[in-house]
Motif scaffolding. Sequence first.
Motif, PDB file in Angstrom:
ATOM      1  N   PHE A  73      63.878  35.041  15.056  1.00 22.01           N
ATOM      2  CA  PHE A  73      65.166  34.936  14.524  1.00 22.01           C
ATOM      3  C   PHE A  73      65.116  34.026  13.305  1.00 22.01           C
ATOM      4  N   LEU A  74      66.005  34.170  12.378  1.00 23.11           N
ATOM      5  CA  LEU A  74      65.865  33.343  11.159  1.00 23.11           C
ATOM      6  C   LEU A  74      66.265  32.011  11.712  1.00 23.11           C
ATOM      7  N   ALA A  75      66.972  31.611  12.557  1.00 20.91           N
ATOM      8  CA  ALA A  75      67.432  30.061  13.124  1.00 20.91           C
ATOM      9  C   ALA A  75      66.173  29.388  13.732  1.00 20.91           C
ATOM     10  N   TYR A  76      65.346  30.435  13.976  1.00 17.01           N
ATOM     11  CA  TYR A  76      64.123  29.759  14.637  1.00 17.01           C
ATOM     12  C   TYR A  76      63.065  29.063  13.646  1.00 17.01           C
ATOM     13  N   LEU A  77      63.138  29.793  12.287  1.00 10.68           N
ATOM     14  CA  LEU A  77      62.337  29.404  11.292  1.00 10.68           C
ATOM     15  C   LEU A  77      62.448  27.941  10.604  1.00 10.68           C
ATOM     16  N   HIS A  78      63.844  27.343  10.812  1.00 10.21           N
ATOM     17  CA  HIS A  78      64.381  25.942  10.306  1.00 10.21           C
ATOM     18  C   HIS A  78      63.200  24.804  10.756  1.00 10.21           C
ATOM     19  N   ASN A  79      62.772  24.951  12.294  1.00 13.44           N
ATOM     20  CA  ASN A  79      61.922  23.766  12.468  1.00 13.44           C
ATOM     21  C   ASN A  79      60.574  23.813  12.021  1.00 13.44           C
ATOM     22  N   ALA A  80      60.283  25.069  11.497  1.00 15.09           N
ATOM     23  CA  ALA A  80      58.773  25.037  10.880  1.00 15.09           C
ATOM     24  C   ALA A  80      58.707  25.649   9.432  1.00 15.09           C
ATOM     25  N   GLU A  81      59.988  25.323   8.597  1.00 13.11           N
ATOM     26  CA  GLU A  81      59.827  25.745   7.206  1.00 13.11           C
ATOM     27  C   GLU A  81      58.859  25.220   5.955  1.00 13.11           C
ATOM     28  N   ASP A  82      58.704  23.978   6.829  1.00 12.28           N
ATOM     29  CA  ASP A  82      57.550  23.082   5.954  1.00 12.28           C
ATOM     30  C   ASP A  82      56.224  23.722   5.737  1.00 12.28           C
ATOM     31  N   GLN A  83      55.896  24.743   6.932  1.00 13.16           N
ATOM     32  CA  GLN A  83      54.802  25.261   6.892  1.00 13.16           C
ATOM     33  C   GLN A  83      54.766  26.335   5.460  1.00 13.16           C
ATOM     34  N   LEU A  84      55.761  26.667   5.382  1.00 15.51           N
ATOM     35  CA  LEU A  84      56.023  27.849   4.140  1.00 15.51           C
ATOM     36  C   LEU A  84      56.063  26.729   2.836  1.00 15.51           C
ATOM     37  N   ARG A  85      56.886  25.776   3.017  1.00 20.09           N
ATOM     38  CA  ARG A  85      57.297  24.909   1.561  1.00 20.09           C
ATOM     39  C   ARG A  85      55.983  24.047   1.263  1.00 20.09           C
ATOM     40  N   GLY A  86      55.575  23.493   2.237  1.00 19.76           N
ATOM     41  CA  GLY A  86      54.609  22.300   1.964  1.00 19.76           C
ATOM     42  C   GLY A  86      52.941  22.646   1.899  1.00 19.76           C
ATOM     43  N   GLU A  87      52.970  23.975   2.806  1.00 16.84           N
ATOM     44  CA  GLU A  87      51.501  24.268   2.770  1.00 16.84           C
ATOM     45  C   GLU A  87      51.251  25.879   2.215  1.00 16.84           C
ATOM     46  N   ALA A  88      51.902  26.851   2.739  1.00 18.64           N
ATOM     47  CA  ALA A  88      51.240  28.257   2.246  1.00 18.64           C
ATOM     48  C   ALA A  88      51.805  28.413   0.700  1.00 18.64           C
ATOM     49  N   ALA A  89      52.829  27.951   0.345  1.00 19.77           N
ATOM     50  CA  ALA A  89      53.356  28.245  -1.056  1.00 19.77           C
ATOM     51  C   ALA A  89      52.826  27.399  -1.978  1.00 19.77           C
ATOM     52  N   THR A  90      52.032  26.192  -1.460  1.00 21.10           N
ATOM     53  CA  THR A  90      51.661  25.180  -2.406  1.00 21.10           C
ATOM     54  C   THR A  90      50.160  25.080  -2.801  1.00 21.10           C
ATOM     55  N   LEU A  91      49.554  25.974  -1.808  1.00 21.08           N
ATOM     56  CA  LEU A  91      47.971  25.761  -1.823  1.00 21.08           C
ATOM     57  C   LEU A  91      47.348  26.560  -3.217  1.00 21.08           C
ATOM     58  N   SER A  92      47.879  27.810  -3.818  1.00 19.96           N
ATOM     59  CA  SER A  92      47.572  28.096  -4.973  1.00 19.96           C
ATOM     60  C   SER A  92      47.734  27.022  -6.010  1.00 19.96           C
ATOM     61  N   PHE A  93      48.948  26.249  -6.161  1.00 16.02           N
ATOM     62  CA  PHE A  93      49.340  25.535  -7.144  1.00 16.02           C
ATOM     63  C   PHE A  93      48.724  24.236  -7.080  1.00 16.02           C
ATOM     64  N   PHE A  94      48.105  23.525  -5.776  1.00 14.61           N
ATOM     65  CA  PHE A  94      47.152  22.441  -5.799  1.00 14.61           C
ATOM     66  C   PHE A  94      45.877  22.894  -5.962  1.00 14.61           C
ATOM     67  N   SER A  95      45.392  23.959  -6.023  1.00 15.10           N
ATOM     68  CA  SER A  95      44.062  24.248  -5.960  1.00 15.10           C
ATOM     69  C   SER A  95      43.677  25.114  -7.412  1.00 15.10           C
ATOM     70  N   ASN A  96      44.892  25.016  -8.223  1.00 12.77           N
ATOM     71  CA  ASN A  96      44.583  25.673  -9.559  1.00 12.77           C
ATOM     72  C   ASN A  96      44.125  27.314  -9.365  1.00 12.77           C
ATOM     73  N   GLY A  97      44.469  27.845  -8.362  1.00 11.05           N
ATOM     74  CA  GLY A  97      44.481  29.298  -7.998  1.00 11.05           C
ATOM     75  C   GLY A  97      43.074  29.603  -7.283  1.00 11.05           C
ATOM     76  N   GLN A  98      42.437  28.562  -6.887  1.00 13.22           N
ATOM     77  CA  GLN A  98      41.179  28.794  -6.392  1.00 13.22           C
ATOM     78  C   GLN A  98      41.212  28.980  -4.532  1.00 13.22           C
TER      79      GLN A  98
END
Length: 695
Positions: free
Chosen positions: A417-442
């Motif tokens: 459920f969407l409501a269950y995402l909120h306790n884990a959303e930093d896995q998307l914000r702080g990890e999944a979506a930033t990996l390419s950014f902080f590794s210059n796409g490597q």
Amino acid sequence: MSRHLDLHARRLQARGEAFYTIGSAGHEGNAAIARAFRTTDPAFLHYRDAAFLLQRSRSVPGQTPLWDLLLSFAASADDPISGGRHKVLGSKALHIPPQTSTIASHLPKAVGASYSLGLWRRLGGEGEWPADSVVLCSFGDASFNHSTAQGALNAAGWAAYQGSPMPLVMVCEDNGIGISTPTPDGWIEASMRSRPGFHYLSCDGLDLLDTWRAACEAQRIARYRKQPVFLHMRCVRLFGHAGSDAQQAYLAPARIKADEARDPLLVTAGLLQRHGVLGTEEIERLYRSVAEQVAHVAEEAIRRPKLEMAGEVMASIVPPTRSGRARPWRGNLDSTPAPMAKLLNQALTRLMASYPHLVMAGEDVGRKGGVYGVTQRLQAQFGPHRVIDTLLDEQSILGLGIGLGQNGLVPILEIQFLAYLHNAEDQLRGEAATLSFFSNGQYTNPMVVRIAGLGYQKGFGGHFHNDNAIAVLRDIPGLLVACPSNAADAVGLLQEAVRLADEEQRVVVVIEPIALYHTRDLHEEGDQQWCFADPGPEHRLAPGEPGQWGEGRELAIITYGNGVYLSRQAAVRLEAEGVALRIVDLRWLTGIDHDAVYRKVVDCDQILVVDECRRSGSPSEELIAELVERDIASDRLHRLTAEDSFIPLGRAATVTLPSVESIVEQGRCLAVKREQTNEIATRMAGATSARSSEA
């Protein structure tokens, strides 16, 4: 080297040439851990592990670690790992994905990466790392207490307890304090010594020989027994938490003096002397020569180019593309019109058959087939190793997907459920979506996240099962968010999401409206007008591509998800009253093609955005702003949104949301306004004509 980098970083910061001074002083014993592992073993590192990176670099030809790290300190565009975006410890050549100021957020993906090694063996292939690798992950004693760390440790132990291969070494670098808050004596050992599924080992991080002994044993257990190890390394923190931290404010002078006496460089100097490796003068010369070397390299590094333009900073948010790996699907297409859940199931079946490296995971997705039956029979067809029933922990589910994606698989994760995402959303914000950014796409972690969500669900709910809070997803740079309104579009969006993950290495979220999963009828019972034929495996809806129903020019309704269904119902009543309208279905809630939306509505008299998200932070805000910037007059633009409220239970569950009645009422008001506007325009045109005649 590590110590002089810490010291010189503070000097550079005082000159305005360095910007981030969390250092490794007191933790240098992790160099012995690096020595005990293979250079191809992926290492997700704590920010105090510069000595680990330096030691590993000595075993890989062609490395220039001092130069690389000082470029990172100076935020230079030449920094080989982040391209000047952050001071990180990372290296593609050393198999060290970059981490920043992580507080245990990297632990779930380390668990996922470890699981991926055994999964590749079952699939008969190999990912980014050799199949007999060990995943290493390090963190501090304060981070150990974070819920993310506890969730990751629990997930690893939970899997290993059931016999799943988990070649993982978790290194807790215990310096006894988290910024200013002490860690209770014995807490880490008491918490982990008897933890189910784990082997507990400890070492004196000040003593390189003892650390080497424990690290060798840890990697042996993890590599050959495929079981997780918790390596407890006791160490000391020197110089405070970071350059801005004055530890004199909270530590007594006697404590600081005692910590300085436990400096691992002094302990190591004693070891070298006792074993006859180096004498006092040789050690002193070595120390001074490294200081001079670091200072010299730093002066060169700070002169290298910096990022100066927004485009340069943002260049690595979107990962690089790669060759697709799909096989042609040769099955028979069932074209019987069906609701969304059925067509999603058919599309998932095709996708699993076409992409042999595709893996599904989530709570109840396997044997049960999902809460709403979307994944029925998939586990029976493709096996429990490809359709994975996970434990109940959204952080671990997302971390599993990040680790799988980083090792060459393409995961489809389900959040129940969407409501269950909120306790884990930093896995998307702080990890999944930033990996390419902080590794210059490597480094990338492509993945698709299916989330059952939004409102209008009948039978049960409340705000934990009916949730229209999507702003957190739309706020993450690089994350693509799709939301289908009907079964055919659901297929097109899901198939495009998998293609995006496989070929473009994107992180894609598909929000599936629960209320529409099994909806068959549109206007009256039995009309089957919300059932659609399966459009087939080649049907894909590209990011930003909106849909349209109707050609009317008096009113344009821009909406998505449930809003399309409600607007279609309202349209029958409005058209019966003489309102000619069209409905524009966004389909994508990020990466919206605003020029395409503009082209679809610019010739309409009035424009209404029907938005089931809350009024504050909703897509309607973005849509209205973009249309105004394209010179559509504000008096033609209107919003009908959900209230800024949580969703209650029972008959009141929809009263805070847009409804057919509210859309009809708003449409009527806008029709009257259009007539009044036209009447005024006609009068003004007549008056202008009369004045011209008199003249």
